[in-house]
Design a protein around this motif. Structure first.
Motif, short mmCIF file in Angstrom:
data_model
loop_
_atom_site.label_atom_id
_atom_site.label_comp_id
_atom_site.label_asym_id
_atom_site.label_seq_id
_atom_site.Cartn_x
_atom_site.Cartn_y
_atom_site.Cartn_z
N VAL A 128 -12.80 5.29 -41.19
CA VAL A 128 -12.71 4.62 -39.89
C VAL A 128 -11.26 4.27 -39.64
N LEU A 129 -10.72 4.72 -38.52
CA LEU A 129 -9.33 4.46 -38.15
C LEU A 129 -9.29 3.58 -36.92
N ALA A 130 -8.29 2.71 -36.89
CA ALA A 130 -8.19 1.72 -35.81
C ALA A 130 -6.94 1.95 -34.99
N ASP A 131 -6.93 1.30 -33.82
CA ASP A 131 -5.74 1.33 -32.98
C ASP A 131 -4.78 0.23 -33.42
N ARG A 132 -3.74 0.00 -32.63
CA ARG A 132 -2.73 -0.99 -33.02
C ARG A 132 -3.28 -2.41 -33.05
N ASP A 133 -4.34 -2.66 -32.30
CA ASP A 133 -4.94 -4.00 -32.26
C ASP A 133 -5.96 -4.21 -33.37
N GLY A 134 -6.19 -3.18 -34.19
CA GLY A 134 -7.12 -3.31 -35.29
C GLY A 134 -8.55 -3.00 -34.95
N HIS A 135 -8.82 -2.49 -33.74
CA HIS A 135 -10.19 -2.15 -33.35
C HIS A 135 -10.52 -0.72 -33.79
N ALA A 136 -11.71 -0.53 -34.34
CA ALA A 136 -12.14 0.79 -34.78
C ALA A 136 -12.22 1.73 -33.58
N ARG A 137 -11.58 2.90 -33.72
CA ARG A 137 -11.54 3.86 -32.60
C ARG A 137 -11.95 5.27 -33.01
N VAL B 185 -19.29 10.12 -28.53
CA VAL B 185 -18.64 8.95 -27.96
C VAL B 185 -19.62 7.78 -27.99
N HIS B 186 -19.20 6.68 -28.60
CA HIS B 186 -20.04 5.49 -28.71
C HIS B 186 -19.40 4.35 -27.92
N GLY B 187 -20.21 3.73 -27.06
CA GLY B 187 -19.72 2.60 -26.28
C GLY B 187 -18.71 3.03 -25.24
N GLY B 188 -17.93 2.06 -24.77
CA GLY B 188 -16.86 2.36 -23.83
C GLY B 188 -17.13 1.84 -22.44
N THR B 189 -16.05 1.63 -21.74
CA THR B 189 -16.13 1.17 -20.35
C THR B 189 -16.14 2.33 -19.37
N SER B 190 -15.75 3.49 -19.83
CA SER B 190 -15.76 4.70 -19.00
C SER B 190 -15.90 5.91 -19.91
N LYS B 191 -16.21 7.06 -19.32
CA LYS B 191 -16.40 8.28 -20.08
C LYS B 191 -15.11 9.11 -20.09
N PRO B 192 -14.68 9.54 -21.27
CA PRO B 192 -13.46 10.36 -21.33
C PRO B 192 -13.70 11.77 -20.79
N ASP C 157 -25.95 2.19 -32.24
CA ASP C 157 -26.61 2.73 -31.05
C ASP C 157 -26.23 4.20 -30.88
N GLY C 158 -27.09 4.94 -30.26
CA GLY C 158 -26.84 6.35 -30.07
C GLY C 158 -25.62 6.61 -29.21
N PRO C 159 -25.05 7.81 -29.30
CA PRO C 159 -23.86 8.14 -28.51
C PRO C 159 -24.18 8.19 -27.02
N VAL C 160 -23.24 7.72 -26.24
CA VAL C 160 -23.40 7.77 -24.79
C VAL C 160 -22.95 9.11 -24.23
N MET C 161 -22.27 9.89 -25.06
CA MET C 161 -21.73 11.17 -24.60
C MET C 161 -21.45 12.05 -25.80
N PHE D 284 -14.75 7.21 -31.06
CA PHE D 284 -15.01 8.63 -31.24
C PHE D 284 -15.53 8.85 -32.67
N VAL D 285 -16.66 9.49 -32.79
CA VAL D 285 -17.21 9.85 -34.09
C VAL D 285 -17.19 11.37 -34.21
N VAL D 286 -16.35 11.88 -35.07
CA VAL D 286 -16.22 13.33 -35.26
C VAL D 286 -17.47 13.84 -35.98
N ALA D 287 -18.09 14.86 -35.42
CA ALA D 287 -19.37 15.33 -35.94
C ALA D 287 -19.23 16.43 -36.99
N ARG D 288 -18.09 17.09 -37.06
CA ARG D 288 -17.93 18.20 -37.99
C ARG D 288 -16.74 17.96 -38.90
#
Length: 323
Positions: free
Chosen positions: A225-234, A148-155, A96-100, A129-133
């Motif tokens: 693709v890098l993940a956090d400590r829980d193994g989720h792509a971030r 920024v893709h997905g998320g419960t709030s905007k950074p 899906d397209g970026p939300v921000m 977070f998808v780095v564009a450059r």
């Protein structure tokens, strides 16, 4: 050594200046004057040693060795960090397209990413977070740095951009390709008509080959693709693949050194060595470079005898043997 020389000269000057207070019309501190003379002699000896080391370290080959070590260390540590941060599963990111879109407020060359900070910030908002450059790119003000893709709030955009280091020029800190860029620049400067030093270029190619063996032995998908400590792509980082590194290493040296027998023979030996040692998946790009080198030699050397000599692989450029 530089600090030692400066400290010795400063200490000698301070001691001699303070000693002047003890000099009188009918009295001279013999011990102090002797110590000052010894200090001056030591300072001069250290200065000569420093100048000797300094001039040797400025040789192109010495710089090439230093830059190669730095680039290989950055590449190896970066590859290990990416492996350790691999997400669970296939690590796919929502299409899906970026939300921000986070844009930079100022321009500059992307020098480094605070990877841990970006992953933590993405995890805080449960987004990706998808780095564009690409690192090393020069970005003007207003350029999109991160999507920024997905998320419960905007950074907070300012908080995110603070995790990306921008500067006036590229650095090797997280950009091993810049180390290769420096090596190539040293080689093509040696090949310029004003210098005309193909032997130095051949010596630099030795270190370029070492760097390519390090890069070619790793798997380079071009997107990480890098993940956090829980193994989720971030965090998704764009990267260079094997073809990018190989073209960067060979293209300009081939163009500027196409009329040099030494350079052509050394490049041919390097490319054939890469075919011999690297995995099969890397061979297509190497064979393509061999074909381009062959075409370059055929254009530059119209005489069949000279062309046959230039097409022979030689690890020393001229005078070596190829098994």
């Amino acid at each position: 050594m530089q600090k030692a020389v400066l400290a010795t000269f400063t200490g000698t000057f301070a001691f001699a200046f303070s000693l002047l207070r003890s000099v009188e019309t009918d009295s001279v501190p013999d011990l102090g004057v002797t110590l000052a003379g010894v200090a001056v002699a030591v300072s001069l000896v250290l200065l000569l040693i420093y100048l000797n080391r300094f001039t040797h370290s400025l040789r192109p080959v010495a710089i090439a060795e230093l830059v190669t070590r730095m680039g290989e260390a950055v590449f190896t540590s970066g590859a290990a960090a990416i492996r350790d941060a691999a997400p669970r599963g296939d690590g796919t990111v929502s299409s899906d397209g970026p939300v921000m879109r986070v844009r930079t407020g100022r321009g500059g060359a992307i020098q480094a990413f605070d990877v841990a900070g970006l992953v933590a910030e993405a995890a805080r908002h449960d987004c990706v977070f998808v780095v564009a450059r690409l690192i090393g790119d020069f970005v003007p003000p207003g350029t999109v740095l991160i999507e920024v893709h997905g998320g419960t709030s905007k950074p907070d955009p300012d908080r995110v951009t603070d995790l990306v280091a921008l500067g006036s020029e590229r650095t090797i800190e997280q950009d091993p390709a810049f180390a290769l860029r420096v090596l190539v620049d040293i080689a093509i400067r040696a090949l310029s008509p004003a210098v005309n030093d193909p032997t130095t270029a051949v010596q630099v190619v030795n270190y370029i080959e070492s760097f390519l063996h390090t890069v070619g032995s790793a798997r380079l998908p071009g997107r990480y693709v890098l993940a956090d400590r829980d193994g989720h792509a971030r965090l998704v980082l764009p990267g260079r693949d094997w073809e990018n590194f190989l073209q960067l290493a060979v293209c300009e040296i081939r163009e500027y050194g196409g009329s040099s027998v030494q350079v052509c023979r050394r490049l041919r030996a390097m490319l054939e060595d890469l075919l011999d040692t690297l995995p099969q998946s890397q061979h297509a790009a190497v064979r393509a470079e061999i074909g381009l080198l062959r075409e370059s030699v055929e254009r530059e050397f119209t005489d069949p005898a000279r062309r046959a000599i230039a097409q022979q692989p030689d690890h020393q450029g001229i005078g070596g043997r190829y098994p």
